[in-house]
Design a protein around this motif. Sequence first.
Motif, PDB file in Angstrom:
ATOM      1  N   ALA A  53      -0.696   2.548  -2.893  1.00 52.15           N
ATOM      2  CA  ALA A  53      -0.724   1.465  -3.889  1.00 52.15           C
ATOM      3  C   ALA A  53      -0.310   2.010  -5.249  1.00 52.15           C
ATOM      4  N   SER A  55      -1.945   2.434  -7.932  1.00 50.78           N
ATOM      5  CA  SER A  55      -2.883   3.405  -8.535  1.00 50.78           C
ATOM      6  C   SER A  55      -2.652   4.804  -7.990  1.00 50.78           C
ATOM      7  N   THR A  85       2.750  -4.776 -10.556  1.00 50.88           N
ATOM      8  CA  THR A  85       2.393  -4.631  -9.144  1.00 50.88           C
ATOM      9  C   THR A  85       1.032  -3.946  -9.034  1.00 50.88           C
ATOM     10  N   ASP A  87      -2.803  -2.938  -7.950  1.00 49.85           N
ATOM     11  CA  ASP A  87      -3.393  -2.774  -6.613  1.00 49.85           C
ATOM     12  C   ASP A  87      -3.935  -4.112  -6.104  1.00 49.85           C
ATOM     13  N   TYR A  88      -4.599  -4.852  -7.010  1.00 52.53           N
ATOM     14  CA  TYR A  88      -5.245  -6.128  -6.672  1.00 52.53           C
ATOM     15  C   TYR A  88      -4.952  -7.130  -7.786  1.00 52.53           C
ATOM     16  N   PRO A  89      -4.987  -8.458  -7.484  1.00 55.85           N
ATOM     17  CA  PRO A  89      -4.885  -9.428  -8.589  1.00 55.85           C
ATOM     18  C   PRO A  89      -5.978  -9.183  -9.622  1.00 55.85           C
ATOM     19  N   MET A  90      -7.148  -8.799  -9.189  1.00 55.86           N
ATOM     20  CA  MET A  90      -8.227  -8.345 -10.052  1.00 55.86           C
ATOM     21  C   MET A  90      -9.099  -7.398  -9.264  1.00 55.86           C
ATOM     22  N   THR A  93      -5.819  -2.454 -12.416  1.00 55.36           N
ATOM     23  CA  THR A  93      -5.500  -1.163 -11.790  1.00 55.36           C
ATOM     24  C   THR A  93      -5.997  -0.017 -12.661  1.00 55.36           C
ATOM     25  N   VAL A  96      -9.202   1.206 -11.446  1.00 59.43           N
ATOM     26  CA  VAL A  96      -9.081   1.996 -10.219  1.00 59.43           C
ATOM     27  C   VAL A  96      -8.629   3.412 -10.579  1.00 59.43           C
ATOM     28  N   SER A 148       6.624  -3.750  -2.898  1.00 57.69           N
ATOM     29  CA  SER A 148       5.605  -4.668  -2.388  1.00 57.69           C
ATOM     30  C   SER A 148       5.840  -6.115  -2.836  1.00 57.69           C
TER      31      SER A 148
END
Length: 330
Positions: A53, A55, A85, A87-90, A93, A96, A148
């Motif tokens: 990902a 991060s 891009t 790692d997650y929408p929330m 990053t 993380v 991605s």
Amino acid sequence: MAHPSTVILGTGSYAPPRVLTNEELALQVDTSDEWIRTRTGIRERRIADDAVAASDLAVEAARAAMSDADLEASDIDLLIVATITPDYPMPATACVVQRKLGLRTNSACFDLNAACSGFVYSLDTAAAMLGSGRYRHALVIGVEKMSSIVDWTDRNTCVLFGDAAGAVVMGMSDERGAGLLGTRLGAFGEGTELLWISDGGSRTPITQESFANHSHRLRMKGKEVFKLAVRGMEDACREILEQHHLRADQISLVIPHQANLRIIEAISHYLELPMDRFYINVDRFGNTSAASIPLALDEARRLGRIQRGDLILLVAFGAGLTYGSALIRW
Ligand SMILES: CC(C)(COP(=O)(O)OP(=O)(O)OC[C@H]1O[C@@H](n2cnc3c(N)ncnc32)[C@H](O)[C@@H]1OP(=O)(O)O)[C@@H](O)C(=O)NCCC(=O)NCCS
């Protein structure tokens, strides 16, 4: 009272090892090495593994930058991750990355979305926060896993992008006239829909239909973006040069966002600054969005293209449509 200068104390970068060549892409979509090279200057790009990902890429670049700056995780109290891009929408990053690097709990961590201009926007943000005197050392990362979000069936876009990360560590210096001398940021909000991902946000949450017509993937009107990119980047260069009473030929090296070699050639032409004053690596990495400038900056430094005292001009353009330039006395 704040110290006079915001300086870059270290740089680092990372690109995943897997190389995707134009020839390989031509086996997946109706394109050719010749078309991609002549229209964009891109020969190959790096693609991260599925399990990797943003991060993970960010952490590699960040470690290199902290080591270059000779600083520890405990020295950093501000972390900005420029990315589209995450790692997650929330959550962000940056949080993380904070955990993976073991940064202090009382470090401020957030993501910044200005697409391909994200790194220049983040430099300005970090400089303002450091200048406030409330932070000591900022880690600024530009990272993307563009693989991605691209539509691998769309030859108009999938040939252009790649994955990478670049990072800088910033701090304050008593040396006047050094470091980040100024920035010029802006945006053409009316161009939002020229380069975007229409589905997956609050306007249009993802549905079965989104998947069917790939509208959760990046879309671009290439020709329009091309023209605006040339204009936006040229203006961002001219305006910052004017602000600082400089001529283009006083710049030692321009580090432009690496989207398309023809965009960079057009800027070189309009600024009447030869191409050997522009750092180019779009041929090897394609467009890595927010990672593009810090990756090129780190490479240029390691290749000895940047010496102490040099005037460096960063210039970016991206979705938004955002643009920005930054002037650095190295
Ligand atoms: C995308 C881009 C390379 C296309 O180059 P272009 O010279 O404008 O090409 P066009 O859009 O005129 O397309 C010409 C033809 O090539 C085709 N084409 C597009 N991608 C192709 C590909 N990968 N391989 C082969 N043909 C392709 C198009 O379908 C079009 O065919 P048509 O005339 O039959 O419709 C260029 O517009 C560009 O770089 N835009 C800016 C991209 C960018 O930098 N974005 C990020 C900014 S941060």
